[in-house]
Design a protein around this motif. Sequence first.
Motif, PDB file in Angstrom:
ATOM      1  N   LYS A  25       1.594   9.543  -5.620  1.00  0.00           N
ATOM      2  CA  LYS A  25       2.022  10.891  -5.229  1.00  0.00           C
ATOM      3  C   LYS A  25       3.046  11.462  -6.227  1.00  0.00           C
ATOM      4  O   LYS A  25       3.043  12.647  -6.520  1.00  0.00           O
ATOM      5  N   LYS A  26       3.912  10.594  -6.765  1.00  0.00           N
ATOM      6  CA  LYS A  26       4.902  11.053  -7.751  1.00  0.00           C
ATOM      7  C   LYS A  26       4.222  11.443  -9.067  1.00  0.00           C
ATOM      8  O   LYS A  26       4.629  12.387  -9.715  1.00  0.00           O
ATOM      9  N   GLU A  27       3.191  10.673  -9.452  1.00  0.00           N
ATOM     10  CA  GLU A  27       2.485  10.952 -10.698  1.00  0.00           C
ATOM     11  C   GLU A  27       1.651  12.220 -10.605  1.00  0.00           C
ATOM     12  O   GLU A  27       1.528  12.978 -11.563  1.00  0.00           O
ATOM     13  N   ASN A  28       1.052  12.454  -9.458  1.00  0.00           N
ATOM     14  CA  ASN A  28       0.142  13.604  -9.286  1.00  0.00           C
ATOM     15  C   ASN A  28       0.614  14.491  -8.138  1.00  0.00           C
ATOM     16  O   ASN A  28       0.033  14.471  -7.040  1.00  0.00           O
ATOM     17  N   PRO A  29       1.634  15.308  -8.364  1.00  0.00           N
ATOM     18  CA  PRO A  29       2.065  16.192  -7.269  1.00  0.00           C
ATOM     19  C   PRO A  29       1.011  17.269  -7.012  1.00  0.00           C
ATOM     20  O   PRO A  29       0.387  17.788  -7.925  1.00  0.00           O
ATOM     21  N   VAL A  30       0.845  17.626  -5.797  1.00  0.00           N
ATOM     22  CA  VAL A  30      -0.189  18.588  -5.408  1.00  0.00           C
ATOM     23  C   VAL A  30       0.280  19.996  -5.496  1.00  0.00           C
ATOM     24  O   VAL A  30       1.306  20.453  -5.363  1.00  0.00           O
TER      25      VAL A  30
ATOM     26  N   SER B  70       3.014   5.939  -2.816  1.00  0.00           N
ATOM     27  CA  SER B  70       4.137   6.803  -3.215  1.00  0.00           C
ATOM     28  C   SER B  70       4.194   6.964  -4.736  1.00  0.00           C
ATOM     29  O   SER B  70       4.528   8.038  -5.242  1.00  0.00           O
ATOM     30  N   LYS B  71       3.829   5.911  -5.492  1.00  0.00           N
ATOM     31  CA  LYS B  71       3.767   6.018  -6.955  1.00  0.00           C
ATOM     32  C   LYS B  71       2.724   7.050  -7.373  1.00  0.00           C
ATOM     33  O   LYS B  71       2.960   7.876  -8.257  1.00  0.00           O
TER      34      LYS B  71
ATOM     35  N   ILE C 280       0.840  -1.200   0.000  1.00  0.00           N
ATOM     36  CA  ILE C 280       0.000   0.000   0.000  1.00  0.00           C
ATOM     37  C   ILE C 280       0.874   1.248   0.000  1.00  0.00           C
ATOM     38  O   ILE C 280       0.623   2.204  -0.746  1.00  0.00           O
ATOM     39  N   LYS C 281       1.922   1.231   0.818  1.00  0.00           N
ATOM     40  CA  LYS C 281       2.823   2.382   0.893  1.00  0.00           C
ATOM     41  C   LYS C 281       3.509   2.617  -0.456  1.00  0.00           C
ATOM     42  O   LYS C 281       3.641   3.749  -0.918  1.00  0.00           O
ATOM     43  N   ARG C 282       3.921   1.538  -1.124  1.00  0.00           N
ATOM     44  CA  ARG C 282       4.593   1.648  -2.418  1.00  0.00           C
ATOM     45  C   ARG C 282       3.657   2.233  -3.473  1.00  0.00           C
ATOM     46  O   ARG C 282       4.032   3.139  -4.227  1.00  0.00           O
ATOM     47  N   GLU C 283       2.408   1.731  -3.525  1.00  0.00           N
ATOM     48  CA  GLU C 283       1.441   2.236  -4.506  1.00  0.00           C
ATOM     49  C   GLU C 283       1.083   3.702  -4.223  1.00  0.00           C
ATOM     50  O   GLU C 283       0.924   4.493  -5.145  1.00  0.00           O
TER      51      GLU C 283
END
Length: 134
Positions: free
Chosen positions: A129-134, A126-127, A121-124
Motif C-alpha cells: 500500500k505504501k509503494e502503490n498509493p491509490v 502495508s508495504k 500478511i498484514k506487514r506485506e
Amino acid sequence: MPFRRYVEIGRVALVNYGPDYGKLVVIVDVVDQNRALVDAPKMVRSQINFKRLSLTDIKIDIPRVPKKKVLIEAMESAEVQKRWENSSWGRKLIVQKRRAELNDFERFKIMLAKIKRGTLIKRELSKLKKENPV
C-alpha cells in the motif's frame, strides 16, 4: 446439471449414522424402497436404511449380490479408496478427523502459527500500500 447419484448396484456410499459411521460401502442389492444390502471389504454384509447412507459419485461395475472376493477385486481395480481420498469430500473428512485427533498443545501451536501468518500478511500488505498509493 442433472442429478447423477442414483441408488444402484455398485454405487459407493458413505455411512452417515450408526455403528458403521464413516465407512465406505458398496450397494450390492436394493431390498425395498427404504433399504439396501451393502458390503465393504472389512465389514459384514448387512441391510442399511437409505437415510443412513450418503451416495457418492463413485460407481463400480459389479453383478447383483457378488461374492466378497469379487467385490474386493472390483473395488481394488476401480481404486475406490484412492478416488475417495482424492475427492474434495474425502479430503475434507480426512482433515476433520486429523483436527479432531489434535491435543491441546498441538491446537495451541496451530493458533500461534495462524497469528504469525496473519502478521506477516498484514506487514506485506502495508508495504504494498505504501509503494502503490491509490
